[in-house]
Design an enzyme around this catalytic site. Structure first.
Site, PDB file in Angstrom:
ATOM      1  CG  ASN A   1       4.482  -7.400   1.860  1.00 44.46           C
ATOM      2  OD1 ASN A   1       4.991  -8.151   2.685  1.00 44.46           O
ATOM      3  ND2 ASN A   1       4.934  -7.280   0.635  1.00 44.46           N
TER       4      ASN A   1
ATOM      5  CD  GLU B   1       4.937   0.223   5.806  1.00 50.21           C
ATOM      6  OE1 GLU B   1       4.398  -0.721   5.205  1.00 50.21           O
ATOM      7  OE2 GLU B   1       5.777   0.962   5.287  1.00 50.21           O
TER       8      GLU B   1
ATOM      9  CB  CYS C   1       2.635   3.265   4.572  1.00 50.15           C
ATOM     10  SG  CYS C   1       1.995   1.676   3.995  1.00 50.15           S
TER      11      CYS C   1
HETATM   12  N1  THU Z   1       5.283  -2.497   0.603  1.00 45.92           N
HETATM   13  C1  THU Z   1       4.981  -2.417   1.940  1.00 45.92           C
HETATM   14  O1  THU Z   1       4.467  -3.371   2.535  1.00 45.92           O
HETATM   15  N2  THU Z   1       5.262  -1.260   2.586  1.00 45.92           N
HETATM   16  C2  THU Z   1       5.855  -0.174   2.018  1.00 45.92           C
HETATM   17  O2  THU Z   1       5.981   0.854   2.653  1.00 45.92           O
HETATM   18  C3  THU Z   1       6.377  -0.269   0.644  1.00 45.92           C
HETATM   19  C4  THU Z   1       5.879  -1.420  -0.155  1.00 45.92           C
HETATM   20  C5  THU Z   1       4.956  -3.724  -0.117  1.00 45.92           C
HETATM   21  C6  THU Z   1       3.826  -3.596  -1.087  1.00 45.92           C
HETATM   22  C7  THU Z   1       4.119  -4.726  -2.041  1.00 45.92           C
HETATM   23  O3  THU Z   1       3.518  -5.914  -1.513  1.00 45.92           O
HETATM   24  C8  THU Z   1       5.613  -4.881  -2.011  1.00 45.92           C
HETATM   25  O4  THU Z   1       6.068  -4.164  -0.869  1.00 45.92           O
HETATM   26  C9  THU Z   1       6.314  -4.335  -3.242  1.00 45.92           C
HETATM   27  O5  THU Z   1       5.922  -3.038  -3.490  1.00 45.92           O
END
Ligand code: THU
Length: 142
Positions: free
Chosen positions: A43, A56, A96
């Site tokens: 992320n 993702e 996602c």
């Molecule tokens: N996040 C993801 O990378 N993938 C997901 O499916 C759920 C949430 C990240 C986004 C943000 O940077 C952090 O998790 C908290 O929401």
């Protein structure tokens, strides 16, 4: 270590590169292609919070840049609070799931989504069709 555990381990390695100073929540994703390649993402947050990218989505963008969007067959997603226990499985957010559906429909494969925490042995596997039933996708625009 079975193939799923390897993919989860690679996603955990990717999560080390999460840029998540605002949420403090690191997520890693690893996509396996039909040809056996693994593409990762973490992320990527932003000072303008709403612009943040999920792990993702970053991984899918990287796969697409390598011409592999239609070749994705399975995905590992891991996450947890940075510095925390992080054993609970992380499931893809709604956006996602929709992004993953594009790979599912392009490739004609119902993706296997393996979910785990940053640590620990708890894992679960879902088909994308179960996570996003009755999905809207490219076929609807035909
Ligand atoms: N996040 C993801 O990378 N993938 C997901 O499916 C759920 C949430 C990240 C986004 C943000 O940077 C952090 O998790 C908290 O929401």
């Amino acid at each position: 270590m079975d193939q799923t555990e390897i993919l989860i381990a690679v996603a955990r390695e990717a999560a080390r590169y999460a840029y998540a100073p605002y949420s403090g929540f690191a997520v890693g994703a690893a996509l396996r292609t039909a040809g056996g390649e693994i593409v990762t993402g973490a992320n990527l947050e932003n000072a303008s919070y709403g612009l943040s990218l999920c792990a993702e989505t970053v991984a899918l963008g990287t796969a697409n840049a390598r011409g592999l969007l239609a070749e994705v067959v399975e995905v590992a997603v891991v996450g947890g609070t940075i510095g925390g226990a992080g054993t609970a499985p992380v499931r893809p957010c709604g956006r996602c799931r929709q992004m993953l559906n594009e790979a599912t429909q392009l490739g004609g494969r119902d993706l296997a989504i393996h979910c785990a925490g940053l640590t620990g042995g708890v894992r679960e596997t879902h088909r994308l069709s179960a996570l996003l039933p009755l999905a809207f996708g490219p076929a609807d625009l035909a």
